[in-house]
Motif scaffolding. Sequence first.
Motif, mmCIF file in Angstrom:
data_model
loop_
_atom_site.group_PDB
_atom_site.id
_atom_site.type_symbol
_atom_site.label_atom_id
_atom_site.label_comp_id
_atom_site.label_asym_id
_atom_site.label_seq_id
_atom_site.Cartn_x
_atom_site.Cartn_y
_atom_site.Cartn_z
ATOM 1 N N HIS A 1 0.818 -1.217 0.000
ATOM 2 C CA HIS A 1 0.000 0.000 0.000
ATOM 3 C C HIS A 1 0.853 1.268 0.000
ATOM 4 O O HIS A 1 0.384 2.325 -0.438
ATOM 5 C CB HIS A 1 -0.945 0.029 1.209
ATOM 6 C CG HIS A 1 -2.068 -0.958 1.133
ATOM 7 N ND1 HIS A 1 -2.833 -1.161 0.013
ATOM 8 C CD2 HIS A 1 -2.562 -1.807 2.060
ATOM 9 C CE1 HIS A 1 -3.741 -2.077 0.249
ATOM 10 N NE2 HIS A 1 -3.600 -2.500 1.481
ATOM 11 N N LYS A 2 2.090 1.176 0.458
ATOM 12 C CA LYS A 2 2.978 2.342 0.523
ATOM 13 C C LYS A 2 3.740 2.596 -0.773
ATOM 14 O O LYS A 2 4.458 3.585 -0.889
ATOM 15 C CB LYS A 2 3.969 2.179 1.685
ATOM 16 C CG LYS A 2 3.311 2.298 3.038
ATOM 17 C CD LYS A 2 4.316 2.112 4.154
ATOM 18 C CE LYS A 2 3.646 2.192 5.515
ATOM 19 N NZ LYS A 2 4.575 1.922 6.608
ATOM 20 N N LEU A 3 3.599 1.709 -1.756
ATOM 21 C CA LEU A 3 4.284 1.898 -3.027
ATOM 22 C C LEU A 3 3.674 3.079 -3.784
ATOM 23 O O LEU A 3 2.604 3.567 -3.436
ATOM 24 C CB LEU A 3 4.183 0.619 -3.869
ATOM 25 C CG LEU A 3 4.866 -0.619 -3.295
ATOM 26 C CD1 LEU A 3 4.549 -1.840 -4.153
ATOM 27 C CD2 LEU A 3 6.371 -0.415 -3.193
ATOM 28 N N SER A 4 4.351 3.502 -4.824
ATOM 29 C CA SER A 4 3.842 4.597 -5.634
ATOM 30 C C SER A 4 3.695 4.119 -7.076
ATOM 31 O O SER A 4 4.708 3.839 -7.719
ATOM 32 C CB SER A 4 4.793 5.774 -5.569
ATOM 33 O OG SER A 4 4.304 6.843 -6.336
ATOM 34 N N PRO A 5 2.489 4.004 -7.591
ATOM 35 C CA PRO A 5 1.205 4.209 -6.914
ATOM 36 C C PRO A 5 0.951 3.080 -5.914
ATOM 37 O O PRO A 5 1.561 2.019 -6.018
ATOM 38 C CB PRO A 5 0.186 4.177 -8.066
ATOM 39 C CG PRO A 5 0.829 3.303 -9.099
ATOM 40 C CD PRO A 5 2.309 3.567 -8.994
ATOM 41 N N PRO A 6 0.048 3.313 -4.964
ATOM 42 C CA PRO A 6 -0.222 2.287 -3.952
ATOM 43 C C PRO A 6 -0.651 0.959 -4.583
ATOM 44 O O PRO A 6 -1.472 0.938 -5.502
ATOM 45 C CB PRO A 6 -1.363 2.884 -3.132
ATOM 46 C CG PRO A 6 -1.248 4.353 -3.339
ATOM 47 C CD PRO A 6 -0.744 4.521 -4.746
ATOM 48 N N GLY A 7 -0.044 -0.121 -4.106
ATOM 49 C CA GLY A 7 -0.401 -1.446 -4.597
ATOM 50 C C GLY A 7 -1.747 -1.886 -4.041
ATOM 51 O O GLY A 7 -2.078 -1.599 -2.897
ATOM 52 N N ARG A 8 -2.519 -2.555 -4.883
ATOM 53 C CA ARG A 8 -3.826 -3.078 -4.491
ATOM 54 C C ARG A 8 -3.870 -4.566 -4.819
ATOM 55 O O ARG A 8 -3.134 -5.046 -5.678
ATOM 56 C CB ARG A 8 -4.946 -2.372 -5.278
ATOM 57 C CG ARG A 8 -4.944 -0.866 -5.147
ATOM 58 C CD ARG A 8 -5.854 -0.220 -6.170
ATOM 59 N NE ARG A 8 -5.283 -0.399 -7.516
ATOM 60 C CZ ARG A 8 -5.836 0.053 -8.635
ATOM 61 N NH1 ARG A 8 -6.986 0.688 -8.601
ATOM 62 N NH2 ARG A 8 -5.255 -0.128 -9.802
ATOM 63 N N PHE A 9 -4.749 -5.284 -4.160
ATOM 64 C CA PHE A 9 -5.015 -6.678 -4.483
ATOM 65 C C PHE A 9 -6.281 -6.680 -5.333
ATOM 66 O O PHE A 9 -7.353 -6.302 -4.856
ATOM 67 C CB PHE A 9 -5.215 -7.513 -3.211
ATOM 68 C CG PHE A 9 -3.938 -7.778 -2.475
ATOM 69 C CD1 PHE A 9 -3.302 -9.002 -2.586
ATOM 70 C CD2 PHE A 9 -3.361 -6.801 -1.679
ATOM 71 C CE1 PHE A 9 -2.112 -9.246 -1.911
ATOM 72 C CE2 PHE A 9 -2.184 -7.032 -0.992
ATOM 73 C CZ PHE A 9 -1.549 -8.261 -1.120
ATOM 74 N N LEU A 10 -6.156 -7.086 -6.598
ATOM 75 C CA LEU A 10 -7.262 -7.004 -7.543
ATOM 76 C C LEU A 10 -7.697 -8.381 -8.022
ATOM 77 O O LEU A 10 -6.862 -9.271 -8.242
ATOM 78 C CB LEU A 10 -6.854 -6.166 -8.757
ATOM 79 C CG LEU A 10 -6.391 -4.739 -8.505
ATOM 80 C CD1 LEU A 10 -5.927 -4.098 -9.813
ATOM 81 C CD2 LEU A 10 -7.487 -3.918 -7.861
ATOM 82 N N GLU A 11 -8.999 -8.523 -8.209
ATOM 83 C CA GLU A 11 -9.576 -9.756 -8.738
ATOM 84 C C GLU A 11 -10.418 -9.401 -9.955
ATOM 85 O O GLU A 11 -11.174 -8.429 -9.934
ATOM 86 C CB GLU A 11 -10.436 -10.413 -7.662
ATOM 87 C CG GLU A 11 -10.972 -11.768 -8.031
ATOM 88 C CD GLU A 11 -11.573 -12.462 -6.831
ATOM 89 O OE1 GLU A 11 -11.209 -13.617 -6.589
ATOM 90 O OE2 GLU A 11 -12.396 -11.848 -6.124
ATOM 91 N N LYS A 12 -10.294 -10.190 -11.012
ATOM 92 C CA LYS A 12 -11.004 -9.885 -12.257
ATOM 93 C C LYS A 12 -12.456 -10.348 -12.176
ATOM 94 O O LYS A 12 -12.743 -11.472 -11.761
ATOM 95 C CB LYS A 12 -10.319 -10.549 -13.445
ATOM 96 C CG LYS A 12 -10.775 -10.003 -14.777
ATOM 97 C CD LYS A 12 -9.846 -10.438 -15.883
ATOM 98 C CE LYS A 12 -10.016 -9.542 -17.088
ATOM 99 N NZ LYS A 12 -9.037 -9.853 -18.119
ATOM 100 N N ASN A 13 -13.361 -9.457 -12.560
ATOM 101 C CA ASN A 13 -14.770 -9.788 -12.672
ATOM 102 C C ASN A 13 -14.961 -10.380 -14.063
ATOM 103 O O ASN A 13 -14.827 -9.665 -15.064
ATOM 104 C CB ASN A 13 -15.623 -8.533 -12.477
ATOM 105 C CG ASN A 13 -17.101 -8.804 -12.611
ATOM 106 O OD1 ASN A 13 -17.552 -9.583 -13.444
ATOM 107 N ND2 ASN A 13 -17.875 -8.131 -11.777
ATOM 108 N N THR A 14 -15.266 -11.669 -14.133
ATOM 109 C CA THR A 14 -15.377 -12.325 -15.440
ATOM 110 C C THR A 14 -16.552 -11.800 -16.255
ATOM 111 O O THR A 14 -16.532 -11.877 -17.475
ATOM 112 C CB THR A 14 -15.488 -13.850 -15.274
ATOM 113 O OG1 THR A 14 -16.578 -14.139 -14.399
ATOM 114 C CG2 THR A 14 -14.210 -14.438 -14.716
ATOM 115 N N GLY A 15 -17.551 -11.250 -15.592
ATOM 116 C CA GLY A 15 -18.704 -10.694 -16.302
ATOM 117 C C GLY A 15 -18.395 -9.399 -17.017
ATOM 118 O O GLY A 15 -18.829 -9.175 -18.148
#
Length: 114
Positions: free
Chosen positions: A73-87
């Motif tokens: 979260h402190k990275l630039s840009p802040p890192g996120r945990f993302l999951e793909k919505n298949t729809g």
Amino acid sequence: MQQPLETQSMYNPPNITDAPTHTDVLLGRGVSTNRHPGNENFRLIVGRHVDVYVTSTKKQKMNISKSVVEQLHKLSPPGRFLEKNTGTGLWQEVDQKRALEKTAQALRDGAAPL
């Protein structure tokens, strides 16, 4: 005055993107996910903590997982945990609990691919 929940959700949509950044961790399987720069960086960060993690108490393990998530979260840009919505084909940020679960799993697996 606080807005009703149904109104709040219209004004505060979940963090959704069609273009993850190089600091984001993509959840899922496959070569493209594993080779994503954010996932590679995540595995490097996790790898620095594996030796300590395996010998830690349950409380210490949770703190290590939190530390890894905070580092992202402190990275630039802040890192996120993302999951793909298949729809929709869009990426949506998962909640803190899910991010911690995925981090703890990676620490247990010794930074194996997500």
